[in-house]
Design a protein around this motif. Structure first.
Motif, PDB file in Angstrom:
ATOM      1  N   ALA A   6       0.828  -1.209   0.000  1.00  0.00           N
ATOM      2  CA  ALA A   6       0.000   0.000   0.000  1.00  0.00           C
ATOM      3  C   ALA A   6       0.855   1.250   0.000  1.00  0.00           C
ATOM      4  O   ALA A   6       2.029   1.230   0.399  1.00  0.00           O
ATOM      5  N   ASP A   7       0.260   2.345  -0.476  1.00  0.00           N
ATOM      6  CA  ASP A   7       0.812   3.668  -0.242  1.00  0.00           C
ATOM      7  C   ASP A   7       0.440   4.041   1.186  1.00  0.00           C
ATOM      8  O   ASP A   7      -0.751   4.041   1.536  1.00  0.00           O
ATOM      9  N   CYS A   8       1.420   4.354   1.997  1.00  0.00           N
ATOM     10  CA  CYS A   8       1.124   4.577   3.409  1.00  0.00           C
ATOM     11  C   CYS A   8       2.119   5.540   4.024  1.00  0.00           C
ATOM     12  O   CYS A   8       3.187   5.819   3.467  1.00  0.00           O
ATOM     13  N   SER A   9       1.746   6.049   5.174  1.00  0.00           N
ATOM     14  CA  SER A   9       2.645   6.807   6.043  1.00  0.00           C
ATOM     15  C   SER A   9       2.512   6.220   7.441  1.00  0.00           C
ATOM     16  O   SER A   9       1.548   5.492   7.730  1.00  0.00           O
ATOM     17  N   ALA A  10       3.478   6.503   8.299  1.00  0.00           N
ATOM     18  CA  ALA A  10       3.439   5.903   9.636  1.00  0.00           C
ATOM     19  C   ALA A  10       4.051   6.856  10.646  1.00  0.00           C
ATOM     20  O   ALA A  10       4.958   7.629  10.328  1.00  0.00           O
ATOM     21  N   GLU A  11       3.530   6.775  11.854  1.00  0.00           N
ATOM     22  CA  GLU A  11       4.058   7.558  12.974  1.00  0.00           C
ATOM     23  C   GLU A  11       4.179   6.652  14.193  1.00  0.00           C
ATOM     24  O   GLU A  11       3.234   5.929  14.531  1.00  0.00           O
ATOM     25  N   TYR A  12       5.338   6.681  14.822  1.00  0.00           N
ATOM     26  CA  TYR A  12       5.581   5.901  16.045  1.00  0.00           C
ATOM     27  C   TYR A  12       5.724   6.891  17.188  1.00  0.00           C
ATOM     28  O   TYR A  12       6.534   7.814  17.128  1.00  0.00           O
ATOM     29  N   SER A  13       4.944   6.682  18.234  1.00  0.00           N
ATOM     30  CA  SER A  13       5.010   7.563  19.396  1.00  0.00           C
ATOM     31  C   SER A  13       5.155   6.723  20.654  1.00  0.00           C
ATOM     32  O   SER A  13       4.645   5.605  20.738  1.00  0.00           O
ATOM     33  N   GLY A  14       5.860   7.262  21.621  1.00  0.00           N
ATOM     34  CA  GLY A  14       6.093   6.555  22.879  1.00  0.00           C
ATOM     35  C   GLY A  14       7.472   6.884  23.402  1.00  0.00           C
ATOM     36  O   GLY A  14       7.849   8.057  23.506  1.00  0.00           O
ATOM     37  N   ARG A  15       8.244   5.854  23.715  1.00  0.00           N
ATOM     38  CA  ARG A  15       9.607   6.088  24.198  1.00  0.00           C
ATOM     39  C   ARG A  15      10.475   6.735  23.129  1.00  0.00           C
ATOM     40  O   ARG A  15      11.446   7.422  23.426  1.00  0.00           O
ATOM     41  N   LEU A  16      10.136   6.515  21.852  1.00  0.00           N
ATOM     42  CA  LEU A  16      10.839   7.127  20.734  1.00  0.00           C
ATOM     43  C   LEU A  16       9.823   7.585  19.710  1.00  0.00           C
ATOM     44  O   LEU A  16       8.907   6.831  19.372  1.00  0.00           O
ATOM     45  N   ASN A  17       9.968   8.814  19.248  1.00  0.00           N
ATOM     46  CA  ASN A  17       9.069   9.329  18.223  1.00  0.00           C
ATOM     47  C   ASN A  17       9.758   9.268  16.868  1.00  0.00           C
ATOM     48  O   ASN A  17      10.906   9.706  16.718  1.00  0.00           O
ATOM     49  N   ALA A  18       9.070   8.701  15.880  1.00  0.00           N
ATOM     50  CA  ALA A  18       9.620   8.590  14.532  1.00  0.00           C
ATOM     51  C   ALA A  18       8.475   8.607  13.538  1.00  0.00           C
ATOM     52  O   ALA A  18       7.334   8.261  13.871  1.00  0.00           O
ATOM     53  N   SER A  19       8.762   9.012  12.302  1.00  0.00           N
ATOM     54  CA  SER A  19       7.710   9.078  11.299  1.00  0.00           C
ATOM     55  C   SER A  19       8.254   8.647   9.943  1.00  0.00           C
ATOM     56  O   SER A  19       9.448   8.807   9.656  1.00  0.00           O
ATOM     57  N   LEU A  20       7.367   8.104   9.120  1.00  0.00           N
ATOM     58  CA  LEU A  20       7.669   7.731   7.738  1.00  0.00           C
ATOM     59  C   LEU A  20       6.743   8.519   6.836  1.00  0.00           C
ATOM     60  O   LEU A  20       5.522   8.433   6.969  1.00  0.00           O
ATOM     61  N   PRO A  21       7.271   9.299   5.902  1.00  0.00           N
ATOM     62  CA  PRO A  21       6.406  10.041   4.982  1.00  0.00           C
ATOM     63  C   PRO A  21       5.722   9.094   4.015  1.00  0.00           C
ATOM     64  O   PRO A  21       6.102   7.930   3.895  1.00  0.00           O
TER      65      PRO A  21
END
Length: 267
Positions: A6-21
């Motif tokens: 799929a075409d997607c984006s992602a965001e991780y939040s918690g002990r470490l914050n990270a994102s994928l455009p």
């Protein structure tokens, strides 16, 4: 196992914050709910992931609209601000969001939440090209060849590789600080402690040093000769081993299995 392209984006939040455009990626969801995001290029490691134990909630745009309408109705009926926030679930708000860099609406949101922490991985799907599930059955596990246990067994069976006239005392020779891989007696009647590694580094030399220091305190064994045996030995480890009076033995695993000649070099 479920595989989503799929075409997607992602965001991780918690002990470490990270994102994928936004980009086209592969999502792999295992039976234990572990979720991993892969790209076309790069190493075997995923770009981002959430390991089990975790839970996955799928949020559809229709569900988001219904939740949003319900929240507006409660607000019109005089519900307080705190209660409105509780009714309008964060998942619904997330599903209504539209990525700033994407003109397409969000088709689906996967909200992956860790069970033992507050970590959350939020994946927005803009276009799904494939969504397939497979039952892989029970896996027998990885069978490794050439591990330290195999090297130890072959060297014990071919103990004369450390020198003519050598005999085996025993494998896993016990000491108070752990077992020596192989204890042998060489052709001159001297005890030999052999430490075996697949890839020999300084830590292995230090380990052999501790064994020999302890074994040499036993008058029935001293003096104990040390051999550091491995398939490969780093230059630093070789220098340290030779400085401490140890010999370095390169183990040719294929030769020890009988695939090649039995020639072995003792340094």
């Amino acid at each position: 196992m479920r595989i989503i392209v799929a075409d997607c984006s992602a965001e991780y939040s918690g002990r470490l914050n990270a994102s994928l455009p936004p980009a086209r990626r592969v999502l792999l969801i295992k039976a234990d709910m572990s979720c991993l995001i892969f790209s076309e290029l790069g190493s075997y490691k995923p770009l981002n992931w959430m390991c089990a134990p975790c839970t996955i909630r799928e949020i559809e745009p229709e569900e988001a609209s219904q939740d949003g309408a319900g929240a507006e109705a409660d607000s019109a009926a005089g519900t307080g601000p705190d209660e409105v926030a509780e009714v309008a679930a964060p998942d619904a708000l997330i599903a209504q969001e539209q990525d700033q860099d994407q003109s397409r609406p969000v088709r689906k949101v996967l909200r992956v939440s860790a069970v033992k922490s507050s970590d959350v991985l939020t994946i927005r799907l803009y276009q799904v090209y494939a969504d397939d599930s497979y039952d892989l059955g029970e896996d027998p596990g990885l069978v490794k060849d050439g591990v330290e246990a195999h090297l130890q067994r072959y060297l014990a069976e071919q103990i004369d590789r450390i020198g003519p006239g050598a005999t085996l005392v025993r494998r896993e020779y016990p000491t108070p600080i752990g077992p020596v891989d192989i204890m042998a007696v060489d052709g001159q009647g001297r005890h030999v402690a052999i430490e075996i590694k697949r890839h020999g580094g300084i830590d292995g030399v230090e380990q052999l040093t501790r064994y020999c220091r302890l074994l040499n305190r036993n008058p029935l064994l001293a003096p104990v000769r040390g051999i550091f045996a491995a398939q490969t030995i780093t230059p630093q480890a070789r220098v340290l081993a030779e400085d401490r009076g140890f010999e370095c033995l390169i183990l040719d695993y294929e030769a020890m299995k009988g695939a090649d000649s039995d020639e072995l070099t003792l340094f």
